[in-house]
Design an enzyme around this catalytic site. Sequence first.
Site, PDB file in Angstrom:
ATOM      1  N   VAL A  46       4.212   2.644  -3.926  1.00  0.00           N
ATOM      2  CA  VAL A  46       4.578   2.396  -5.322  1.00  0.00           C
ATOM      3  C   VAL A  46       3.438   2.822  -6.245  1.00  0.00           C
ATOM      4  O   VAL A  46       3.633   3.560  -7.217  1.00  0.00           O
ATOM      5  CB  VAL A  46       4.908   0.902  -5.543  1.00  0.00           C
ATOM      6  CG1 VAL A  46       5.103   0.594  -7.013  1.00  0.00           C
ATOM      7  CG2 VAL A  46       6.141   0.512  -4.746  1.00  0.00           C
ATOM      8  N   ASP A  65      -8.110   0.999  -4.955  1.00  0.00           N
ATOM      9  CA  ASP A  65      -7.650   0.508  -3.656  1.00  0.00           C
ATOM     10  C   ASP A  65      -8.859   0.045  -2.857  1.00  0.00           C
ATOM     11  O   ASP A  65      -9.970   0.564  -3.034  1.00  0.00           O
ATOM     12  CB  ASP A  65      -6.906   1.611  -2.893  1.00  0.00           C
ATOM     13  CG  ASP A  65      -5.949   1.033  -1.859  1.00  0.00           C
ATOM     14  OD1 ASP A  65      -4.744   0.984  -2.132  1.00  0.00           O
ATOM     15  OD2 ASP A  65      -6.429   0.609  -0.787  1.00  0.00           O
ATOM     16  N   THR A 155       7.319  -5.564  -5.924  1.00  0.00           N
ATOM     17  CA  THR A 155       8.520  -6.395  -5.887  1.00  0.00           C
ATOM     18  C   THR A 155       8.136  -7.821  -5.524  1.00  0.00           C
ATOM     19  O   THR A 155       7.552  -8.060  -4.462  1.00  0.00           O
ATOM     20  CB  THR A 155       9.516  -5.846  -4.854  1.00  0.00           C
ATOM     21  OG1 THR A 155       9.828  -4.516  -5.247  1.00  0.00           O
ATOM     22  CG2 THR A 155      10.780  -6.669  -4.798  1.00  0.00           C
ATOM     23  N   GLU A 206       9.632  -1.599 -10.123  1.00  0.00           N
ATOM     24  CA  GLU A 206       9.842  -0.186  -9.788  1.00  0.00           C
ATOM     25  C   GLU A 206      11.191  -0.035  -9.092  1.00  0.00           C
ATOM     26  O   GLU A 206      11.627  -0.935  -8.378  1.00  0.00           O
ATOM     27  CB  GLU A 206       8.701   0.323  -8.905  1.00  0.00           C
ATOM     28  CG  GLU A 206       8.427  -0.487  -7.639  1.00  0.00           C
ATOM     29  CD  GLU A 206       9.269  -0.102  -6.457  1.00  0.00           C
ATOM     30  OE1 GLU A 206       9.858   0.987  -6.496  1.00  0.00           O
ATOM     31  OE2 GLU A 206       9.374  -0.908  -5.511  1.00  0.00           O
ATOM     32  N   GLU A 210      11.918   5.981  -1.686  1.00  0.00           N
ATOM     33  CA  GLU A 210      11.032   6.846  -0.895  1.00  0.00           C
ATOM     34  C   GLU A 210      11.748   8.170  -0.657  1.00  0.00           C
ATOM     35  O   GLU A 210      12.959   8.205  -0.472  1.00  0.00           O
ATOM     36  CB  GLU A 210      10.681   6.176   0.429  1.00  0.00           C
ATOM     37  CG  GLU A 210       9.644   5.091   0.249  1.00  0.00           C
ATOM     38  CD  GLU A 210       9.221   4.478   1.585  1.00  0.00           C
ATOM     39  OE1 GLU A 210       9.150   5.198   2.590  1.00  0.00           O
ATOM     40  OE2 GLU A 210       8.966   3.266   1.590  1.00  0.00           O
ATOM     41  N   ASN A 263      18.424  -4.318  -5.301  1.00  0.00           N
ATOM     42  CA  ASN A 263      18.270  -3.972  -3.886  1.00  0.00           C
ATOM     43  C   ASN A 263      19.294  -4.695  -3.020  1.00  0.00           C
ATOM     44  O   ASN A 263      19.855  -4.120  -2.095  1.00  0.00           O
ATOM     45  CB  ASN A 263      16.847  -4.309  -3.407  1.00  0.00           C
ATOM     46  CG  ASN A 263      15.881  -3.153  -3.653  1.00  0.00           C
ATOM     47  OD1 ASN A 263      16.244  -2.166  -4.280  1.00  0.00           O
ATOM     48  ND2 ASN A 263      14.665  -3.278  -3.169  1.00  0.00           N
ATOM     49  N   CYS A 315      11.685  -1.921   2.137  1.00  0.00           N
ATOM     50  CA  CYS A 315      12.193  -2.653   0.975  1.00  0.00           C
ATOM     51  C   CYS A 315      13.424  -3.508   1.262  1.00  0.00           C
ATOM     52  O   CYS A 315      13.367  -4.727   1.132  1.00  0.00           O
ATOM     53  CB  CYS A 315      12.480  -1.677  -0.147  1.00  0.00           C
ATOM     54  SG  CYS A 315      11.027  -0.734  -0.596  1.00  0.00           S
ATOM     55  N   ARG A 382       8.731   2.193   8.927  1.00  0.00           N
ATOM     56  CA  ARG A 382       8.724   0.732   8.866  1.00  0.00           C
ATOM     57  C   ARG A 382      10.166   0.214   8.865  1.00  0.00           C
ATOM     58  O   ARG A 382      10.992   0.669   8.092  1.00  0.00           O
ATOM     59  CB  ARG A 382       7.972   0.259   7.622  1.00  0.00           C
ATOM     60  CG  ARG A 382       6.475   0.520   7.733  1.00  0.00           C
ATOM     61  CD  ARG A 382       5.750   0.165   6.455  1.00  0.00           C
ATOM     62  NE  ARG A 382       6.173   0.996   5.345  1.00  0.00           N
ATOM     63  CZ  ARG A 382       5.739   0.849   4.102  1.00  0.00           C
ATOM     64  NH1 ARG A 382       4.895  -0.118   3.808  1.00  0.00           N
ATOM     65  NH2 ARG A 382       6.154   1.642   3.139  1.00  0.00           N
TER      66      ARG A 382
HETATM   67  C1  UGA Z   1      15.159   1.187  -2.028  1.00  0.00           C
HETATM   68  C2  UGA Z   1      15.950   1.308  -3.341  1.00  0.00           C
HETATM   69  O1  UGA Z   1      16.967   2.303  -3.211  1.00  0.00           O
HETATM   70  C3  UGA Z   1      15.017   1.661  -4.503  1.00  0.00           C
HETATM   71  O2  UGA Z   1      15.749   1.691  -5.718  1.00  0.00           O
HETATM   72  C4  UGA Z   1      13.914   0.602  -4.586  1.00  0.00           C
HETATM   73  O3  UGA Z   1      12.989   0.893  -5.616  1.00  0.00           O
HETATM   74  C5  UGA Z   1      13.177   0.559  -3.257  1.00  0.00           C
HETATM   75  O4  UGA Z   1      14.092   0.253  -2.197  1.00  0.00           O
HETATM   76  C6  UGA Z   1      12.106  -0.498  -3.352  1.00  0.00           C
HETATM   77  O5  UGA Z   1      12.440  -1.674  -3.405  1.00  0.00           O
HETATM   78  O6  UGA Z   1      10.937  -0.161  -3.482  1.00  0.00           O
HETATM   79  P1  UGA Z   1      14.196   2.943  -0.248  1.00  0.00           P
HETATM   80  O7  UGA Z   1      13.911   1.763   0.612  1.00  0.00           O
HETATM   81  O8  UGA Z   1      13.157   3.969  -0.428  1.00  0.00           O
HETATM   82  O9  UGA Z   1      14.637   2.478  -1.725  1.00  0.00           O
HETATM   83  O10 UGA Z   1      15.442   3.710   0.419  1.00  0.00           O
HETATM   84  P2  UGA Z   1      17.012   3.826   0.182  1.00  0.00           P
HETATM   85  O11 UGA Z   1      17.339   5.206  -0.163  1.00  0.00           O
HETATM   86  O12 UGA Z   1      17.508   2.768  -0.714  1.00  0.00           O
HETATM   87  O13 UGA Z   1      17.559   3.550   1.657  1.00  0.00           O
HETATM   88  C7  UGA Z   1      17.338   2.307   2.301  1.00  0.00           C
HETATM   89  C8  UGA Z   1      18.039   2.288   3.641  1.00  0.00           C
HETATM   90  O14 UGA Z   1      19.446   2.271   3.484  1.00  0.00           O
HETATM   91  C9  UGA Z   1      17.727   3.490   4.531  1.00  0.00           C
HETATM   92  O15 UGA Z   1      17.507   3.068   5.846  1.00  0.00           O
HETATM   93  C10 UGA Z   1      18.976   4.331   4.445  1.00  0.00           C
HETATM   94  O16 UGA Z   1      19.200   5.122   5.592  1.00  0.00           O
HETATM   95  C11 UGA Z   1      20.040   3.264   4.313  1.00  0.00           C
HETATM   96  N1  UGA Z   1      21.275   3.743   3.663  1.00  0.00           N
HETATM   97  C12 UGA Z   1      21.258   4.166   2.382  1.00  0.00           C
HETATM   98  C13 UGA Z   1      22.473   3.743   4.370  1.00  0.00           C
HETATM   99  O17 UGA Z   1      22.519   3.353   5.554  1.00  0.00           O
HETATM  100  N2  UGA Z   1      23.611   4.174   3.739  1.00  0.00           N
HETATM  101  C14 UGA Z   1      23.614   4.598   2.454  1.00  0.00           C
HETATM  102  O18 UGA Z   1      24.697   4.972   1.947  1.00  0.00           O
HETATM  103  C15 UGA Z   1      22.413   4.605   1.758  1.00  0.00           C
END
Ligand code: UGA
Length: 488
Positions: A46, A65, A155, A206, A210, A263, A315, A382
């Site tokens: 972040v 950091d 968060t 935020e 990722e 989230n 997350c 992770r």
């Molecule tokens: C998530 C949120 O999307 C962000 O908006 C937020 O800022 C972030 O967490 C955070 O709290 O910092 P992120 O963890 O980077 O972002 O990834 P995502 O794209 O949301 O995917 C999360 C998981 O869901 C992944 O394992 C992905 O494969 C899975 N996923 C996502 C599915 O299984 N199906 C989907 O349709 C979408």
Amino acid sequence: MSTQIPNLRPQVESVGTSLFVPKDSDVLASIRSRQAKIGVLGMGHVGLPTALGLADLGWQILGADSSESLLDQLRAGQAPFYEPGLEKLLSKHLGKKFHPIADLEQTIREATILFVCVGTPQRENGEADLSQVEAVARTIAQNLNGYKLIVEKSTVPAVTAQWVKRTILRYAKNAPRNDGSPAAEVREQAESVPDRFDFDVASNPEFLQEGAAVRDIFRPYRIVCGVESERARMILEELYRPLHSTVLVTGLSTAELIKHAANSFLAMKISFINMIADLCELVGADVTQVACGVGMDPRIGPQFLNAGIGFGGYCFPKDLRAFIRLADQYGLDFSLLKEVENINRRRIEVFLKKVRQALWVLQDKTIAVLGLAFKPSTDDIREAPGLKIVNALLSEGARLRLHDPQAIPTTKAVLPENGDTVVYCEDAYTAAQHAHGLIVLTEWPEYGSLDLSRLRDAMDVPVVIDGRNVFDPAVISKLGFEYLCIGR
Ligand code: UGA
């Protein structure tokens, strides 16, 4: 553009916050002229994109950091993790607008705006561990030397910002006086400054994904600013003005809750579509078409409806658990989210069943594994669901040939190469060599354009179990593969 929620006007309290008064115009002027420095505390997934994004908007950024090795990497122009576009921003601003720094106290003293981006890992009971946030608040307290805006970006559960404010007030007032420490010196100087305890706390969660963090910084869906004073609101609006994005102004706890609710809602969509996928298999329907048809309704939307092996990452699993825990602490049983978690946990076994159904006995079978990262465009493993599947297959005696475009080094650190049991491969075709089956665990776009005939010819037995619905069932089956996927 600014949207003020009518019934959620920022409350103005008597301590630590203030109404906008003429002297505050100096603060605002120093921000508008880009004279004021910004400190970003914590250079993780972040903090670093935030710091470099703000540097690109023209601000002078101190990126603090405590990890010397991480700072060394940054000083050498290397991003400490894979994030598209990040290294380019780093090389553009390093030493010009972006300055990596180990000294937290100096950062606090030099900067007017402080973004708190430290880790909030998970405790055993699911609660967020806020010890790093508290430590930062105490250090800020002991180094107050004029007005500061402290912006919480990590968060955190609702009411954390209030605790940050309370902690700063407490420790600023009780800072040591004459012990000769740098903090005491600063305090002594600060005593002569009339507004020494003048600060605001804001919550600016935020929403960075990722793999798309740089895009999300410059083209956010929205910017949420939880504030308690007009001054904090004006500073944050000034800061984000160049982005021309919608700014939603709320109270502190509301902003914190928006992050957790967003989230949790996205995680709920994923678990929902995964249940639909299981039902599709039973009735002979196609979940991708169901998702398409459902998502065409703008009230639902097409995103986050990809069925598969479930959600992972740093997350969703952690935030969901912390949100459930927060509700529990207030006596509210958020059973809906508990089920979202349960469904997600079961995805691993659902997929393993498919693997066993396709390959029967796993002992001594060679399986090619495509994808290790928790999602594409990152090297982050992770809480990756794929890794749980990998470990389960190993415990059943399978030999694995693993590939991922970015996450091999991060995976090797937790799962070292081991004879012919754990073999890392430079591409998907090498991974497929003499395999009795191939599984897809991350939907990297390049897997979708693999030469499937070449893949088939490399394998001893052309069986594919696709946990992310990367391939077209009609195409791959026509090429002679036995093909199992999710919900189709
Ligand atoms: C998530 C949120 O999307 C962000 O908006 C937020 O800022 C972030 O967490 C955070 O709290 O910092 P992120 O963890 O980077 O972002 O990834 P995502 O794209 O949301 O995917 C999360 C998981 O869901 C992944 O394992 C992905 O494969 C899975 N996923 C996502 C599915 O299984 N199906 C989907 O349709 C979408």
